[in-house]
Scaffold this active site. Structure first.
Site, PDB file in Angstrom:
ATOM      1  N   ARG A  93       0.956  -1.375  -0.059  1.00 47.40           N
ATOM      2  CA  ARG A  93      -0.022   0.201   0.089  1.00 47.40           C
ATOM      3  C   ARG A  93       1.027   1.181  -0.071  1.00 47.40           C
ATOM      4  NH1 ARG A  93      -2.404   0.775   5.929  1.00 47.40           N
ATOM      5  NH2 ARG A  93      -0.773  -0.258   6.883  1.00 47.40           N
ATOM      6  N   ASP A 252      10.488  -7.524   7.986  1.00 54.97           N
ATOM      7  CA  ASP A 252      10.057  -6.588   6.973  1.00 54.97           C
ATOM      8  C   ASP A 252       9.824  -5.136   7.270  1.00 54.97           C
ATOM      9  OD1 ASP A 252       7.840  -8.166   8.189  1.00 54.97           O
ATOM     10  OD2 ASP A 252       6.942  -6.756   6.854  1.00 54.97           O
TER      11      ASP A 252
HETATM   12  P1  AMP Z   1       3.080  -4.039   8.157  1.00 56.44           P
HETATM   13  O1  AMP Z   1       3.207  -5.146   9.230  1.00 56.44           O
HETATM   14  O2  AMP Z   1       1.827  -3.120   8.435  1.00 56.44           O
HETATM   15  O3  AMP Z   1       4.338  -3.510   7.937  1.00 56.44           O
HETATM   16  O4  AMP Z   1       2.339  -4.712   6.516  1.00 56.44           O
HETATM   17  C1  AMP Z   1       2.759  -6.121   6.510  1.00 56.44           C
HETATM   18  C2  AMP Z   1       2.596  -6.285   4.813  1.00 56.44           C
HETATM   19  O5  AMP Z   1       1.060  -5.958   4.691  1.00 56.44           O
HETATM   20  C3  AMP Z   1       3.248  -5.186   3.959  1.00 56.44           C
HETATM   21  O6  AMP Z   1       3.760  -6.091   2.741  1.00 56.44           O
HETATM   22  C4  AMP Z   1       2.159  -4.087   3.560  1.00 56.44           C
HETATM   23  O7  AMP Z   1       2.485  -3.587   2.527  1.00 56.44           O
HETATM   24  C5  AMP Z   1       0.971  -5.093   3.459  1.00 56.44           C
HETATM   25  N1  AMP Z   1      -0.274  -4.244   3.824  1.00 56.44           N
HETATM   26  C6  AMP Z   1      -0.923  -3.681   5.029  1.00 56.44           C
HETATM   27  N2  AMP Z   1      -1.864  -3.506   5.065  1.00 56.44           N
HETATM   28  C7  AMP Z   1      -2.093  -3.457   3.672  1.00 56.44           C
HETATM   29  C8  AMP Z   1      -3.356  -2.666   2.920  1.00 56.44           C
HETATM   30  N3  AMP Z   1      -4.516  -2.193   3.300  1.00 56.44           N
HETATM   31  N4  AMP Z   1      -3.314  -3.229   1.615  1.00 56.44           N
HETATM   32  C9  AMP Z   1      -2.565  -3.776   0.900  1.00 56.44           C
HETATM   33  N5  AMP Z   1      -1.368  -4.275   1.615  1.00 56.44           N
HETATM   34  C10 AMP Z   1      -1.167  -4.118   2.906  1.00 56.44           C
HETATM   35 MG    MG Z   2       5.726  -3.025   6.987  1.00 55.31          MG
END
Ligand code: AMP
Ligand code: MG
Length: 488
Positions: A93, A252
């Site tokens: 996103r 990540d």
């Molecule tokens: P995070 O733990 O929030 O850093 O996210 C983990 C993964 O999920 C990353 O690859 C983000 O880009 C993806 N992600 C989180 N929220 C969304 C969303 N609403 N739409 C698409 N991908 C998401």
């Molecule tokens: Mg992330």
């Protein structure tokens, strides 16, 4: 949005499209409206003036008109999430719009977050909601204000575009900036796919642009990994000293530059509790406050594994072995500075370590507020025995007993300016969850003043801001049940 003189294509794009990234187009927003522009940051980067105005930016979000030659891209990466490897993550996103050069000639990546789906969205909508964007905006600026390495945030925008979470919310975006958004998981990605040429290519790219001092060394991959380990250890020492809990320390979400990145369900310690878990989805407590140092080392091991095709195991292990001593040294240094103690020497350090440990025992037993107690200590150092405030924070006896030891220690190291120096180490204002929540609630109602006031405070958290005194208070009772999870 910006004149093309400012916005360059991303250097990351020179790696070549296949596997490293995907070209993407941002989705627009209906009736975008600016919630906040971080004017000091815009000025710092030389972005003030006609080429970077909120109007220009909003226009861009509605019409998606980028300067010619600029191609947004979403980066591929993988990562260990809560201990389990996930080969398919990536910017789900977010997208890099380009880079700009600050007045010193340093390049910064411009990343739009919440800009719609990408090939890495895994079926999610690619959007971000206002509450999560405001939380990231405030937290990254709070960390910068505390002097802790972090990505920065330039502006927040809300809109009428609906997003579906537990309820309907509005789609929001922010611009995040950092020299690079590369993560540990970016390297794990190519290791897991056994694409070792690409792994090397990415490591070369990273060293050339972000660790140029190492580029000519024969052992450059080993030296680079060691630098990453050391930076990570120093970063975690700073998190622990200020009481910052990240909440989702997946690989990540770990920056290869040693920046704090990806603020989700984070929290700053309020009542001192080493077992505090800020992320309500973290049922096992994997990322509890006291476990953060271990978890960051675990992440370094994941990165080491990913670099085995480039560096021999003994060198990787030697670098990993530096983590604990660096962390401990920097952590103790930070804690001693919070207590107004700077004189070094092995015996002194042992004594101070015991003093710090005793303070933590006291804080836990008396349920003291982490930041308020340390800030109160500055006033105590100013006025000595006459300061009653500290003694009123819990049971008088145990607090007095610790203060007696502390006073003895201070006498060994006289310093007329100690209290003032301590005020540069112990923030008066921290981003408490209830403050972020109030700012979010007001912004949802169209009132952005609280976001603005908090940003002003958090960018100068060590200063007194008499007109904002209430913002230094402990959380009110209604905030006790505030809960933050990954759903954003
Ligand atoms: P995070 O733990 O929030 O850093 O996210 C983990 C993964 O999920 C990353 O690859 C983000 O880009 C993806 N992600 C989180 N929220 C969304 C969303 N609403 N739409 C698409 N991908 C998401
Ligand atoms: Mg992330």
């Amino acid at each position: 949005m910006f004149t093309s003189a400012h916005l360059y294509p991303c250097r990351y794009a020179t790696l070549g499209q296949a596997d490293f990234f995907a070209p993407v187009e941002p989705r627009g927003l209906n009736h975008p409206r600016l919630i906040h522009l971080n004017q000091p940051l815009a000025d710092h980067f030389g972005l003030g003036g006609a080429d970077f105005t909120p109007d220009n930016f909003l226009h861009y979000l509605a019409d998606k008109r980028l300067p010619e030659g600029v191609q947004p891209l979403a980066c591929a990466y993988s990562g260990h999430q809560f201990g389990v490897f996930n080969p398919q993550l990536g910017d789900g996103r977010a997208m890099l719009l380009g880079e700009f050069a600050d007045p010193q000639g340093e390049r910064w990546e411009f990343q739009l977050k919440g800009s719609g789906p990408t090939p890495y969205s895994r079926g999610f909508d690619g959007r971000a909601v206002l509450r999560s964007v405001i939380r990231e905006y405030l937290a990254s600026e709070a960390m910068a204000g505390l002097g802790i390495p972090t990505t920065r945030a330039l502006c927040v925008v809300d809109s009428d575009t609906p997003v579906f979470r537990e309820e309907v919310e509005s789609a929001s975006m922010m611009i995040r900036v950092a020299p690079s958004h590369l993560r540990f998981g970016s390297f794990e990605h190519f290791y897991a796919r056994q694409e070792y040429d690409r792994l090397r290519q990415l490591a070369d790219f990273c060293i050339e642009h972000y660790f140029p001092d190492l580029a000519e060394r024969k052992d450059r991959y080993a030296a680079w990994f060691e630098t990453v380990v050391v930076r990570t250890a120093k970063l975690i020492a700073q998190w622990q000293a200020v009481g910052f809990c990240h909440g989702v320390m997946n690989t990540d979400n770990f920056s290869i530059l040693g920046l704090t990145i990806d603020y989700g369900p984070y929290g700053f310690l309020e009542t001192y509790d080493p077992k505090h878990i800020c992320n309500h989805s973290d049922h096992q407590g994997r990322y509890a406050f006291e476990l953060q140092p271990r978890m960051a080392l675990w992440n370094c091991y994941c990165l080491a594994q990913a670099l085995t095709p480039l560096v021999d195991k003994a060198a990787l292990q030697a670098a990993l072995d530096r983590y604990d001593p660096v962390l401990q040294k920097h952590y103790l240094e930070r804690m001693r500075a919070k207590l107004g103690l700077w004189q070094a020497g092995p015996t002194q350090e042992q004594i101070d370590e015991a003093l710090v440990a005793a303070l933590f025992q006291l804080m836990q037993a008396q349920q003291l507020d982490y930041s308020r107690f340390f800030r109160g200590l500055c006033a105590y150092v100013d006025s000595g025995d006459t300061n009653e405030w500290l003694l009123q924070q819990g049971e008088r006896g145990p607090i007095e007993a610790w203060l007696a030891d502390y006073r003895l220690r201070l006498e060994e190291e006289p310093d007329a300016d100690r209290a003032n120096k301590m005020r540069r180490e112990n923030p008066k204002y921290v981003l408490r969850n209830y403050l972020a929540q109030q700012a979010i609630d007001a912004a949802k109602e169209g009132d952005n003043r609280l976001v603005d006031q908090l940003l002003t405070l958090l960018q100068a958290p060590f200063d007194e801001h008499p007109q904002f005194e209430p913002f230094s208070a402990a959380a009110p009772e209604w905030a006790a049940d505030l809960c933050v999870s990954c759903s954003s």
